[in-house]
Design an enzyme around this catalytic site. Structure first.
Site: not given
Length: 652
Positions: A199, A309, A340
């Site tokens: 991320s 995602d 995610h």
């Protein structure tokens, strides 16, 4: 594997024993410390418990908080004690803004320090596993977060240049200080560095690599952003409002007034009023921006992304990957079906082994053949992995599907003059129509959408790559928000990427990877894949503000009453349609699930003869066109009630 503290002590004894040369029971000489390689990988011969743990402050080139001093970047280091006796090691870096707020990993781990301020707990397994194998691990606080100076800028120059300064320090090009102010040099490292993270952490790796900094040998970006404009919006349609200042405030645990002026600048720069691309967004575009560019990348790249995602969407990977390929950057990729989620939580043992070999190859120069293996690992169903030479699948062929006046989706264009109409409608809550409403009962007329469905597929069809939508439309207003969904109708069991865990469930059992101490153990809760069986799945999603059809920076309103062509790409995918299933193209206005735009209320007339979706397909045999059989009259209706949860927003 159960926790076993005595095991850690034994590992330390192994390392010490390897360094002593004894005669008649007396150690009279000490061999130089060295990296040990066996079976193509580095071995855990250095004591994790005895490793040096220290904290330094690296001077960055920026003053993001405007206090008249260059921001200092906090760097927490753990390295083998043997680096004090001549051993030089490469470095693995996880730079993060989350070390004192969201935490890292599935268990939201945070850093911890002893009474003297030295780090004793490093989140994640990288330190536990790699330090005993001859690496240093650096947990770096992004500028403006945790113990670093300055203000976070949601992907802007300070975020990136702080990380770059750490690489420069490791290679003798930047200054650093101990907490008491004494200068310190990184004499213990080879200068070879890697950056890894999921991320925001992986995003920083992308950004630093895009500066072309020397010494950064490889990056491992996991679910990482490559352009912050694409994180906040798509083709002029906003995913979130106030995303930039909100995120900067979230990761900053200092008093709000410290960086209030910076957040006001972020709010102004992001220009939520128009959704356009501007100079502000160019600063945080690592593909083709003012601070970084994919053309500058020197590091190899091992990317991991999931095609489902809906936080850091898969176009961040696909466009970055395309740029890397054009430049011939050495690279590897894993493509998975989750939301995610980190590969440590969906393919743990294989991931640790593969990452180990990758770092050994790229940082220690171990000839273990990893670059001779297929470049791409792709998950094509729950826990079903294949390998191929690249991604998208090299054998993918374009298949153009066209809507028919009868509601079918096939190979032939509709007769000229065939039209259909929908409205960019406010929906039940005034924010557009949900995807569940868009895909339910596809053969029924709905004022807010159009649905075109193929006949049953005679054979399986694998989509690999990025579909392109072409619409010929006429509006009664200057613009409309447009949504295109590629949908699979057919009962199947799929990864539950929209569910609470984005496709995984955390278990009570643990597995251990590496060595540890009572303050930092290497054991993490195991996970399992969660599936859902349903008759419908949204495969690919795409959004555009029609006035941005020619430019993201300079909108061109549509002349009402005239036809215009609007063409754009959906998010990429890798997905297998099963025999007997049907492919559908759904056209609608504002997507209430993933857009924060206000519907325009425009009436959209679609010229069906000029409308299509082109899908990259890997045919099982023959040509791509063989995947679509002849359209026949049918009483098929499709699911009339559909539940599609909104994917949870996960930081970790």
């Amino acid at each position: 594997m159960a926790r076993s503290y005595p095991r850690w002590a034994a590992a330390g004894a192994l390392a010490s024993g390897a360094l002593l040369v004894a005669t008649a029971g007396t150690a009279h000489a000490v061999a130089p410390p060295r990296i040990v390689i066996k079976d193509g990988v580095t071995q855990p011969v250095f004591s994790y418990a005895d490793a040096i743990r220290e904290r330094v402050l690296v001077e960055s080139p920026v003053d993001s908080d405007g206090d008249g001093r260059r921001d200092l970047v906090n760097v927490d280091i753990i390295r083998p004690r043997e680096t004090e006796r001549g051993l030089k090691v490469p470095v693995i870096i996880d730079e993060s803004p989350y070390y004192d707020n969201a935490g890292r990993g599935n268990e939201s781990e945070r850093k911890r320090y002893d009474a003297d301020g030295n780090p004793i707990t490093f989140p994640l397994f990288y330190d536990n596993y790699f330090v005993p194998r001859g690496y240093a691990f650096l947990a770096v606080d992004m500028i403006g977060t945790t113990r670093s100076d300055g203000c976070p800028t949601s992907g802007g120059a300070p975020d990136v240049l702080g990380g770059k300064a750490v690489i420069d320090w490791l290679n003798g090009r930047a200054k650093a200080y101990r907490p008491d102010g004494r200068p310190v040099r990184a004499t213990w490292t080879t200068g070879n560095a890697a950056m890894i993270g999921k991320s925001y952490d992986g995003t920083l790796a992308n950004g630093v690599a895009a500066t072309g900094v020397k010494g950064l040998k490889t990056i491992v970006p996991i679910a990482a952003i490559s352009s912050w404009y694409n994180y906040s919006r798509s083709n002029g349609v906003k995913y979130w409002t106030d995303e930039q200042p909100w995120l900067a405030d979230y990761v900053d645990t200092d008093p709000p007034e410290k960086c209030a002026a910076v957040r006001r600048a972020l709010d102004e720069g992001e220009d939520d009023a128009t959704g356009n691309y501007n100079d502000y967004w160019a600063e945080s575009n690592y593909r083709h921006g003012t601070i970084g560019d994919v053309g500058n990348v020197r590091a190899s790249v091992f990317a991991v992304h999931t095609v489902n995602d809906l936080n850091v969407k898969a176009d961040h990977f696909s466009l970055w990957w395309k740029g890397l390929a054009a430049r011939g950057v050495p690279r590897k990729v894993w493509i998975a079906q989750y939301g995610h989620v980190d590969p440590f939580d969906f393919r743990r043992d294989v991931w640790v082994r593969t990452l180990h070999r990758w770092f050994d190859h790229e940082l220690h120069g171990v000839r273990n053949g990893i670059m001779n293996e297929p470049r791409a690992d792709v998950e094509i169903g729950p826990n079903r992995w294949i390998t191929q030479s690249d991604w998208p699948a090299p054998g993918a062929l374009p298949l153009t599907l066209r809507p028919g006046a009868d509601g079918g989706l096939g190979l032939k264009p509709a007769p000229k003059g065939s039209t259909a109409v929908f409205t960019d409608a406010p929906g039940d809550e005034g924010a557009g129509v949900t995807e569940a409403q868009m895909v339910a009962d596809p053969t029924a007329a709905r004022p807010y959408r159009l649905a075109y469905v193929s006949p049953p597929l005679p054979v399986s069809a694998r989509l690999s790559g990025t579909p392109t939508v072409t619409l010929r439309i006429k509006l009664d207003k200057p613009t409309a928000n447009l949504t295109a969904l590629l949908v699979d109708y057919g009962e199947d069991t799929r990864v539950d990427y929209l569910g609470p865990g984005s496709g995984i469930r955390t278990l009570d059992t643990e597995s251990c990877h590496g060595e540890g101490t009572p303050d930092d153990d290497p054991c993490y809760r195991e996970t399992e894949t969660v599936t859902v069986t349903s008759p419908v799945n949204v495969v690919a999603r795409g959004w555009i503000d029609a006035q941005n059809r020619h430019s993201l920076s300079r909108p061109t309103p549509l002349a009402p009453g005239r036809y215009h062509t609007v063409r754009w790409q959906t998010l990429p995918q890798d997905y297998v349609f099963k025999p007997g299933h049907r492919i559908a193209l759904i056209l609608a206005g504002t997507d209430a699930d993933y857009n924060t735009e206000t519907p325009t209320g425009a009436r959209v007339t679609v010229d069906l003869s000029g409308t299509s979706v082109t899908v990259p397909v890997v045919p099982a045999k023959g040509s791509a066109a063989d995947l679509i059989g002849p359209q026949t009259l049918s009483t098929w209706r499709g699911p009339t009630e559909v539940t599609l949860p909104r994917q949870p927003w996960r930081f970790f």
